[in-house]
Design an enzyme around this catalytic site. Structure first.
Site, PDB file in Angstrom:
ATOM      1  N   CYS A 116      -5.199  30.644  -9.390  1.00  0.00           N
ATOM      2  CA  CYS A 116      -5.896  31.942  -9.470  1.00  0.00           C
ATOM      3  C   CYS A 116      -7.027  32.070  -8.467  1.00  0.00           C
ATOM      4  O   CYS A 116      -7.350  33.165  -8.020  1.00  0.00           O
ATOM      5  CB  CYS A 116      -6.472  32.148 -10.861  1.00  0.00           C
ATOM      6  N   HIS A 279     -10.294  38.497 -10.032  1.00  0.00           N
ATOM      7  CA  HIS A 279      -8.906  38.069 -10.244  1.00  0.00           C
ATOM      8  C   HIS A 279      -8.426  38.753 -11.515  1.00  0.00           C
ATOM      9  O   HIS A 279      -9.113  38.741 -12.538  1.00  0.00           O
ATOM     10  CB  HIS A 279      -8.859  36.541 -10.379  1.00  0.00           C
ATOM     11  N   ASN A 309      -0.746  39.597 -14.339  1.00  0.00           N
ATOM     12  CA  ASN A 309      -1.536  38.615 -13.592  1.00  0.00           C
ATOM     13  C   ASN A 309      -0.661  38.054 -12.472  1.00  0.00           C
ATOM     14  O   ASN A 309       0.332  37.381 -12.747  1.00  0.00           O
ATOM     15  CB  ASN A 309      -1.984  37.521 -14.576  1.00  0.00           C
TER      16      ASN A 309
END
Ligand code: ACO
Length: 352
Positions: A116, A279, A309
């Site tokens: 991430c 993020h 995501n």
């Protein structure tokens, strides 16, 4: 010392939209649960056997290169951030070079494995190379094709409903004299104590050293490979694992910390921020961070509702959309921030 600017940006998301209702068919989940816990309404999945992580990355990269007004051959360094690489090795950096038709061997290609926070790590690396004058046109790509390796059964539901496919890219160059666009600060952090709390462990060369040897189904024959075993496949050990609550609790602490660190280092205040591009891990995490930093709704960008995501791709996709929508204009103060597997986290403060 040079200053670094983003000279071009672009993103690509696959055409196929996968709604929460489609996931309800293959696992015990619900649109209501997914929206309430994560904010995600739909995500994109790449086309199997036609698209992969490098191909998604190349589609975003071509847009960023065009946006920068340069030719692919002018790229002198590639940084590719992903947790879903096409191959265990070689990395996607060289595959992207080939995909873009860059024939020069003067170029370097680096893979970043920071999940991430891969894009934020990549920005920091690029910034150092540009500042010192080592490279002039760095292509940084974050791309993921998660849909290839998730567990789309009820067993894997806490992870698989969250992730989506996509790619984003930027071209980084030295700022010209008189230009205000520049990276002001980068901060990178890591705490390996939690390495296995958000991880994709098998196949791998860990050899069960971290206390899980007996679960792995290793052969007694010392010449047999132990990279992957039949038991790992049979028991569904070849999927990502996530301790969702720990990730959540840690993320809501680390995001504000690392954003404040960026602002303090640059002598800026939260109210001066035009936009925070976090993020896109979970809409609830972003909302928490917004409240803690007392930011207005228009200061925090979210598109997780549409894409889920997308890990290393989420920040460049979100920044690219913010730029396309005119939310960010030249001269605006923007903070990119990430937290994820490792745990690793970081921020980039820049003037767009
Ligand atoms: N559908 C329906 N029920 C589900 C699902 C699902 N998809 N997933 C889990 N559940 C169930 C669980 O089995 C559990 O049931 P039980 O109470 O009967 O045992 C219940 O829902 C609650 O489970 P929790 O895991 O406690 O749910 P939580 O409120 O923590 O939400 C979530 C889970 C959304 C994963 C949350 O913990 C989270 O978002 N964590 C952060 C995750 C994250 O951001 N990861 C990405 C960052 S890093 C990266 O990008 C790689």
């Amino acid at each position: 010392m040079n200053r670094t600017k983003i000279a071009g940006i672009g993103h690509y998301v696959p055409e196929r939209i996968v709604t929460n209702a489609e996931l309800e068919v293959v696992m015990d989940t619900s649109d209501e649960w997914i929206i309430e816990r994560t904010g995600i309404e739909e995500r994109r999945f790449g086309e199997r056997f036609k698209e992969n992580t490098t191909i998604l990355g190349a589609k975003a990269a071509r847009k960023a290169i065009e946006n920068a007004g340069i030719e692919a051959e002018e790229i002198d360094f590639i940084i590719f951030a992903t947790l879903s690489p096409d191959y265990f090795f070689p990395g996607c950096g060289v595959l992207l070079q080939r995909e873009l038709g860059i024939t020069s061997t003067e170029i370097g290609a680096l893979d970043v494995r920071n999940q991430c926070s891969g894009f934020v790590y990549g920005m920091s690396i690029a910034d150092q190379f540009i500042k010192t004058g080592h490279y002039k046109n760095i292509l940084l790509v974050g791309a993921e094709m998660h849909s290839m390796g998730l567990d789309f059964t009820t067993r894997g539901r806490n992870v698989s409903v969250i992730f989506g496919d996509g790619a984003g890219a930027v071209v980084l160059q030295p700022s010209r004299e008189g230009e205000s666009s520049e990276i002001l600060t980068t901060h990178l952090h890591a705490d390996g104590t939690y390495a296995e709390e958000l991880a994709f462990i098998n196949p791998g060369a860990h050899g069960g050293v971290h206390g899980n040897k007996d679960e792995m189904g290793y052969s007694e024959n010392k010449w047999d490979p132990i990279f992957i075993t039949q038991k790992m496949l049979d028991d569904g050990m070849t999927f990502p694992y996530m301790n969702g609550q720990l990730v959540f609790k840690t993320a809501v602490k680390k995001f504000p910390e690392v954003i404040m660190k960026a602002l303090n280092t640059a002598g800026k205040k939260a109210e001066e921020l035009k936009l925070v591009v976090p993020h896109q891990a979970n809409l609830r995490i972003s909302q928490f961070v917004q409240r803690m930093l007392r930011l207005r709704d228009d200061q925090v960008f979210s598109n997780i509702q549409k894409y889920g995501n997308t890990t290393a791709a989420s920040i460049p996709i979100a920044l690219s959309e913010a730029v396309q929508q005119g939310v960010v204009q030249r001269g605006d103060l923007v903070c990119l921030a990430a937290f994820g597997s490792g745990f690793t986290w970081g921020s980039v403060l820049l003037t767009w």
